[in-house]
Motif scaffolding. Structure first.
Motif, PDB file in Angstrom:
ATOM      1  N   LEU A 163     -17.725  60.587  52.703  1.00  0.00           N
ATOM      2  CA  LEU A 163     -17.305  61.566  51.705  1.00  0.00           C
ATOM      3  C   LEU A 163     -16.329  62.591  52.295  1.00  0.00           C
ATOM      4  O   LEU A 163     -15.401  63.033  51.616  1.00  0.00           O
ATOM      5  N   ALA A 164     -16.551  62.958  53.556  1.00  0.00           N
ATOM      6  CA  ALA A 164     -15.709  63.988  54.171  1.00  0.00           C
ATOM      7  C   ALA A 164     -14.368  63.440  54.646  1.00  0.00           C
ATOM      8  O   ALA A 164     -13.361  64.149  54.611  1.00  0.00           O
ATOM      9  N   LEU A 165     -14.351  62.196  55.106  1.00  0.00           N
ATOM     10  CA  LEU A 165     -13.142  61.637  55.714  1.00  0.00           C
ATOM     11  C   LEU A 165     -12.300  60.813  54.760  1.00  0.00           C
ATOM     12  O   LEU A 165     -11.167  60.431  55.089  1.00  0.00           O
ATOM     13  N   LEU A 166     -12.825  60.543  53.581  1.00  0.00           N
ATOM     14  CA  LEU A 166     -12.062  59.755  52.593  1.00  0.00           C
ATOM     15  C   LEU A 166     -10.769  60.484  52.247  1.00  0.00           C
ATOM     16  O   LEU A 166     -10.781  61.687  51.970  1.00  0.00           O
ATOM     17  N   SER A 204     -10.305  63.680  49.885  1.00  0.00           N
ATOM     18  CA  SER A 204     -11.645  64.168  49.576  1.00  0.00           C
ATOM     19  C   SER A 204     -11.616  65.658  49.258  1.00  0.00           C
ATOM     20  O   SER A 204     -10.956  66.439  49.952  1.00  0.00           O
ATOM     21  N   PRO A 205     -12.340  66.092  48.227  1.00  0.00           N
ATOM     22  CA  PRO A 205     -12.397  67.528  47.905  1.00  0.00           C
ATOM     23  C   PRO A 205     -13.121  68.335  48.976  1.00  0.00           C
ATOM     24  O   PRO A 205     -13.067  69.569  48.960  1.00  0.00           O
ATOM     25  N   LEU A 217     -11.882  71.692  59.808  1.00  0.00           N
ATOM     26  CA  LEU A 217     -12.338  72.911  60.462  1.00  0.00           C
ATOM     27  C   LEU A 217     -12.446  74.077  59.490  1.00  0.00           C
ATOM     28  O   LEU A 217     -13.398  74.855  59.537  1.00  0.00           O
ATOM     29  N   ARG A 218     -11.459  74.215  58.629  1.00  0.00           N
ATOM     30  CA  ARG A 218     -11.515  75.225  57.562  1.00  0.00           C
ATOM     31  C   ARG A 218     -11.470  74.474  56.246  1.00  0.00           C
ATOM     32  O   ARG A 218     -10.402  74.136  55.741  1.00  0.00           O
ATOM     33  N   SER A 219     -12.623  74.178  55.731  1.00  0.00           N
ATOM     34  CA  SER A 219     -12.701  73.295  54.563  1.00  0.00           C
ATOM     35  C   SER A 219     -14.001  73.540  53.811  1.00  0.00           C
ATOM     36  O   SER A 219     -14.933  74.172  54.329  1.00  0.00           O
ATOM     37  N   PRO A 220     -14.097  73.045  52.587  1.00  0.00           N
ATOM     38  CA  PRO A 220     -15.367  73.122  51.854  1.00  0.00           C
ATOM     39  C   PRO A 220     -16.512  72.444  52.599  1.00  0.00           C
ATOM     40  O   PRO A 220     -17.666  72.843  52.450  1.00  0.00           O
ATOM     41  N   PHE A 221     -16.187  71.431  53.416  1.00  0.00           N
ATOM     42  CA  PHE A 221     -17.237  70.764  54.190  1.00  0.00           C
ATOM     43  C   PHE A 221     -17.912  71.747  55.146  1.00  0.00           C
ATOM     44  O   PHE A 221     -19.142  71.805  55.231  1.00  0.00           O
TER      45      PHE A 221
END
Length: 518
Positions: free
Chosen positions: A291-294, A297-298, A307-311
């Motif tokens: 989900l994170a690397l697709l 991906s949102p 690094l600076r992301s919704p994840f």
């Protein structure tokens, strides 16, 4: 049924452990001072009062400081002024609820609490320790003990007795296993390859401290992940050598007998649960990674970065889901989860354990918020940064000095989070103004705080630990415990400081997106 043990006669080292000496006098002095410290709730209430008085004095003197976010000269504001009193009154609830560690630690502990109460963490530790081959028993015991912070303070009473049993099964002195495991659990508390509640809690405090200088600053639970993952390996080697080269020769051979339950293996249901949990770990990590690397991906940030992301912003939720998924899977397979109502009931129990922490952070949140609003935090930070810079201690040298400074207060205050809440707002901004990343300051603090843990006389778990140790050393007391664990503390602290020095000189990142310098 309990069998009577034949105990070996206590050697001179055990007999002398409680005798008067420099170490004994020092520890008793620390205990006396520590006993006079107020409860952390009142400690932060006193700190808030000191901030209010200091801000009033500084404001009356016309003190100003430079705001690094705007490059403007700003005056110190008094908490005791009418404006300050209104701020303190109207912001109290927001300060409490929005205090970063509050929501983070409660969220993650909901999942860890379920996994612990369903038996996953205990079964994993028991299985790993008791199944270790004789040739590897020390290394396995140490590694599992270092990872014990997944189970928080309960690891102190779960793993050392298992380590004693594993040593006994290998024909070695059980007290050596107990002490080695206890030292690894307590002194190596921060070292782990898995993000635990400690990482979440400390990163929240560090974030609120860093925001005194930069309101947009964020320190994630992964801020020390690289450093602490390598620490697990380095400390495992150091502790293993200390056990085999120092502790075991000192104790000599064991002359007692074993009880039937000392080496009781895992039950079939527990083994089944652990296999299912391992599969759940692989599946969960695979799904989240996909989900994170697709592409597109949102969960990704600008330019596809993580690094600076919704994840990263949602990492505490992923940790909650991880422990829930793995814990529930274990419970279903092992038969410890028999009805779904158990899950929220266990979450309630987990939150109940956090009530003392929640009470303390009410006053802690006010003290930090007042420190920031009054600009007193900036004044202290800029003054301290100038002093560090003038002394040439604005990088790794300053961090090493800071880590050494932390030793004394760490011996006096049993709660590492409470101590970091006291020191973080002072030292994080101070180092930031000299370009040092908050993650590096946090790592320097964790080294000293963890390494000194076994020698803290105020540790509320000490009576329990002593009771467990006396199974193998009936005449042993507090001095016995401290004298046996002291070499581990010295070795762990020295090795960890050396790692920090090499890490800083090599310019290695402490975690994703966090190096030595900003």
């Amino acid at each position: 049924m309990t069998t009577t043990r034949k105990q070996p006669q206590a050697g001179p080292e055990l007999a002398l452990a409680d005798a008067p000496g420099l170490t004994g006098r020092m520890l008793r002095g620390i205990e006396r001072v520590g006993n006079r410290l107020p409860h952390p709730f009142y400690l932060f209430l006193i700190l808030a009062a000191l901030v209010a008085v200091a801000s009033a004095i500084a404001a009356a003197a016309g003190a100003t400081t430079l705001d690094p976010a705007t490059d403007e000269v700003v005056p110190v504001q008094s908490i005791l002024s009418p404006e300050g009193a209104v701020y303190a009154l109207t912001s109290a609830i927001d300060n409490f609820v929005a205090f970063p560690p509050f929501g983070l630690i409660v969220t993650v502990m909901l999942g860890i609490g379920v996994a612990e109460r369903l038996g996953l963490l205990s079964a994993f530790m028991r299985g790993a320790v008791l199944a270790a081959p004789r040739s590897l028993v020390t290394v396995v015991v140490v590694v599992v003990s270092l990872m014990g912070n997944l189970a928080s303070d309960s690891a102190m009473v779960i793993i050392p007795p298992l380590a004693a049993a594993a040593f006994l099964a290998a024909g070695r002195h059980p007290l050596a296993g107990f002490i080695t495991s206890y030292a690894a659990v307590v002194a190596g508390f921060s070292a782990n390859v898995i993000i635990a509640g400690t990482d979440v809690l400390l990163s929240g405090i560090t974030t609120s401290s860093a925001q005194i200088v930069d309101p947009e600053a964020q320190v994630t639970p992964l801020a020390n992940w690289y450093f602490m993952s390598v620490s697990l390996v380095i400390l495992a080697i150091a502790i293993t050598i200390t056990c085999q080269r120092f502790l075991e020769p000192r104790l000599g051979p064991w002359g007692g007998e074993a009880e039937a339950d000392d080496t009781k293996p895992l039950e079939r249901s527990e083994r089944r649960g652990l296999i299912a949990a391992a599969i759940a770990v692989v599946v969960f990590i695979g799904v989240v990674a996909t989900l994170a690397l697709l592409p597109g991906s949102p969960l990704q940030g600008e330019g596809g970065q993580l690094l600076r992301s919704p994840f990263m912003d949602g990492l505490p939720i992923f940790l909650l889901l991880f422990f829930l998924a793995v814990g529930v899977t274990y419970g279903l397979a092992a038969g410890t989860l028999t009805r779904w109502a158990q899950v929220p009931e266990m979450m309630v129990d987990a939150v109940k354990e956090l009530v003392p922490f929640i009470v303390v952070i009410f006053t802690a949140a006010q003290a930090i918020a007042w420190f920031s609003w009054s600009k007193l935090g900036l004044l202290v930070a800029t003054s301290g940064a100038e002093a560090l810079g003038a002394a040439g201690l604005d990088g790794i040298g300053g961090l090493l000095l800071f880590s050494l400074f932390v030793v004394l207060p760490a011996l006096l205050l049993a709660s590492g989070s409470a101590l970091w809440t006291l020191l973080g707002p002072i030292f994080v901004p101070m180092f930031m103004l000299n370009g040092v990343d908050p993650a590096a300051v946090q790592a320097a603090f964790r080294i000293a705080d963890s390494a000194t843990n076994p020698l803290v006389p105020m540790n509320p778990m000490l009576p329990v630990i002593l009771g467990l140790m006396q199974r193998w050393a009936p005449k042993g007391g507090l001095g016995t415990l401290f004298s046996l664990v002291l070499p581990f503390t010295i070795v762990i602290f020295a090795v960890w400081l050396l790692q920090l020095l090499v890490w800083g000189l090599a310019g290695l990142p402490f975690g994703p997106g966090h190096g030595l310098m900003l």
